[in-house]
Scaffold this motif. Structure first.
Motif, PDB file in Angstrom:
ATOM      1  N   MET A 262      26.150  16.940 -10.430  1.00 52.56           N
ATOM      2  CA  MET A 262      26.776  17.932 -11.343  1.00 52.56           C
ATOM      3  C   MET A 262      27.614  16.936 -12.157  1.00 52.56           C
ATOM      4  SD  MET A 262      28.752  21.564 -11.167  1.00 52.56           S
ATOM      5  CE  MET A 262      27.227  22.422 -10.194  1.00 52.56           C
ATOM      6  N   ALA A 263      28.488  16.320 -11.445  1.00 50.83           N
ATOM      7  CA  ALA A 263      29.435  15.444 -12.328  1.00 50.83           C
ATOM      8  C   ALA A 263      28.853  14.521 -13.138  1.00 50.83           C
ATOM      9  CB  ALA A 263      30.318  14.723 -11.256  1.00 50.83           C
ATOM     10  N   ALA A 264      27.811  13.976 -12.695  1.00 49.93           N
ATOM     11  CA  ALA A 264      27.283  12.940 -13.651  1.00 49.93           C
ATOM     12  C   ALA A 264      26.746  13.595 -14.897  1.00 49.93           C
ATOM     13  CB  ALA A 264      26.183  12.197 -12.792  1.00 49.93           C
ATOM     14  N   GLN A 265      26.057  14.945 -14.659  1.00 50.39           N
ATOM     15  CA  GLN A 265      25.472  15.641 -15.801  1.00 50.39           C
ATOM     16  C   GLN A 265      26.636  16.019 -16.810  1.00 50.39           C
ATOM     17  OE1 GLN A 265      23.330  18.559 -14.166  1.00 50.39           O
ATOM     18  NE2 GLN A 265      21.880  17.361 -13.490  1.00 50.39           N
ATOM     19  N   ASP A 266      27.818  16.525 -16.281  1.00 53.24           N
ATOM     20  CA  ASP A 266      28.843  16.958 -16.872  1.00 53.24           C
ATOM     21  C   ASP A 266      29.621  15.699 -17.704  1.00 53.24           C
ATOM     22  OD1 ASP A 266      28.494  19.299 -16.342  1.00 53.24           O
ATOM     23  OD2 ASP A 266      30.108  19.293 -14.576  1.00 53.24           O
TER      24      ASP A 266
END
Length: 474
Positions: A262-266
């Motif tokens: 999720m952090a990579a997408q954000d």
């Protein structure tokens, strides 16, 4: 332990190595020093001489023979025990008897008062192990962490108030550039599913000699206090607690992988070049923003801050006035905001206003280093630039901005102050103060980040040189 159980243990080890190989293939690949995605031609192990690493040595030796892989054993001499020299010699002789390549390093502990002896020793040990891996071109380092170690790690992290990442414990394989000093190296733990008692039984059955580190009984160290005082009580009341702690760690690892995904997408949604947009951070909400900021710090190799520090950072980033020159200090860097973008910038130990100008002459070098300015000046052959013959041997000075400097970047553009050029090129204030310039005879020749004064550009027939400033790596 019977021969059948011994053979079974070798099979368990081989299966663990297969799982490690599969995990390595799934790890994000950095710019590789080694090809860690394929089966390594050589492996290494951390060999202290204690029981755990002695068992690992014997299991890895059998595995390496079966797989026709070169095996190295690395020993780190901390110099903390009066028996350290004997341990080193024991390890050397054991490896010689098994025909295992052996190497060692002596390390000196730094910052012991700040981090404590245990942590200082751990940092020095892994740095030395990483250096040995690079020196011997070994992409995979094995350690002897086992099931009981995993349980201790999970409990210790709980007592420290760690989040999901801490409760994940140790993975079977991961990259650890902050520990080993090389992003392509992988550290793996093939004994993680085996209990300490199983290793003890194997050592007795095989007659494996080992050393005893007296510091392992010192209750002043947190892990020893857990091992000798807390864990026996847990075992008495909750038999098999180690396996349950290990399952908890596996659940936490799965949750952490989802958080990283999720952090990579954000991060991709908030990214703007080397910066993050304030609007992007604001849209995420508090928890996702903190998760994404931690991910950004991990990409940059920055130590994880406390939750309180991270909350304060986010508050300042989102609430400061648009024209505020915001700077939040971290132990490893500065976090700054400029025109609704957030940057991680280098933290310097010196004050640029106190850096003295440096006189120099160019005699044809491709570059000249200037340590006090934290960078180098390059002299590149170019189609448009200064006459090389005119520049050669001329007395020049490298200096920071002193005030009043003006520059004419093109013949069809007026001479303007450096402040005007910096603003026009959207160069943040904190970068301007660290961009040096070159003068000769009171005339400004070049300003880093902007370019050269066009009045000095050479005729078409001349050999031309273009100046370029390159800051040192952080």
């Amino acid at each position: 332990m019977t021969d059948k159980r011994i053979d079974s243990l070798h099979e368990v080890f081989a299966a663990a190595m297969a799982e490690i190989a599969a995990r390595v293939a799934r790890l994000p690949a950095p710019t590789p020093t080694h090809d860690a995605s394929s089966a390594p031609a050589r492996i290494a192990l951390a060999y202290s001489g204690g029981l755990d690493s002695a068992v690992l040595l014997r299991l890895a030796h059998r595995y390496a023979q079966d797989q026709h892989i070169a095996l190295h054993a690395f020993h780190i001499h901390h110099g903390l025990s009066p028996n350290a020299d004997q341990w080193l010699e024991h390890c050397r002789q054991t490896c010689a008897a098994l025909d295992i390549a052996f190497d060692s390093r002596r390390v000196a502990l730094v910052n012991r008062d700040d981090s404590g002896t245990e942590e200082a020793a751990r940092i020095a040990r892994y740095a030395a192990l990483g250096a040995l891996c690079v020196e011997h071109n070994v992409p995979l380092l094995l350690t002897a962490h086992h099931l009981d170690d995993q349980a201790e790690t999970v409990l210790l992290q709980l007592l420290r108030g760690s989040g999901v990442a801490g409760m994940s414990g140790m993975d079977c394989a991961n990259r650890a550039p902050d520990m080993l000093g090389d992003a392509s190296l992988v550290i793996a733990r093939p004994l993680l599913a085996l209990s300490r008692s199983t290793l003890e039984q194997y050592a007795r059955a095989q007659g494996i000699g080992h050393v005893d580190d007296e510091s392992n009984s010192d209750p002043r160290y947190a892990r020893n206090a857990l091992r000798h005082q807390v864990m026996p009580a847990l075992a008495a009341c909750f038999p098999g607690y180690q396996q349950r702690f290990a399952r908890t760690a596996q659940h936490a690892q799965a949750a952490q992988r989802l958080l990283v995904e999720m952090a990579a997408q954000d991060f991709a949604a908030c990214r703007s070049g080397d910066a993050l947009t304030v609007d992007g951070i604001r849209r995420l909400g508090a928890d996702r923003a903190d998760n994404m900021l931690r991910y950004w710090f991990s990409l940059r190799g920055i130590r994880m801050p406390s939750t309180a520090w991270l909350h304060e950072l986010r508050k300042q980033l989102l609430q400061a006035q648009a024209d505020a020159q915001l700077c939040v200090t971290h132990a490893d860097c500065h976090i700054r905001r400029h025109r609704e973008r957030v940057y991680i910038t280098r933290r310097y130990d010196d004050d640029c206003s106190e850096v003295e100008p440096v006189a120099f002459k160019w005699n044809g070098e491709s570059s000249l280093p200037f340590p006090s300015f934290h960078g180098s000046l390059y002299f590149d052959a170019a189609e448009t630039g200064i006459d090389a013959d005119w520049l050669r041997g001329k007395s020049c000075t490298l200096h920071y901005r002193q005030g009043g400097e003006r520059l004419k970047l093109a013949a069809n553009r007026p001479t303007k102050s450096l402040k005007y050029h910096y603003q026009a090129m959207d160069i943040p204030a904190w970068e301007r103060e660290r961009l040096p310039m070159v003068s000769s005879g009171g005339k400004l020749l070049f300003a880093a980040g902007l370019g050269m004064d066009c009045a000095l550009l050479a005729e078409a027939s001349a050999t031309k040189i273009c100046l370029r400033w390159q800051a040192d790596e952080q």
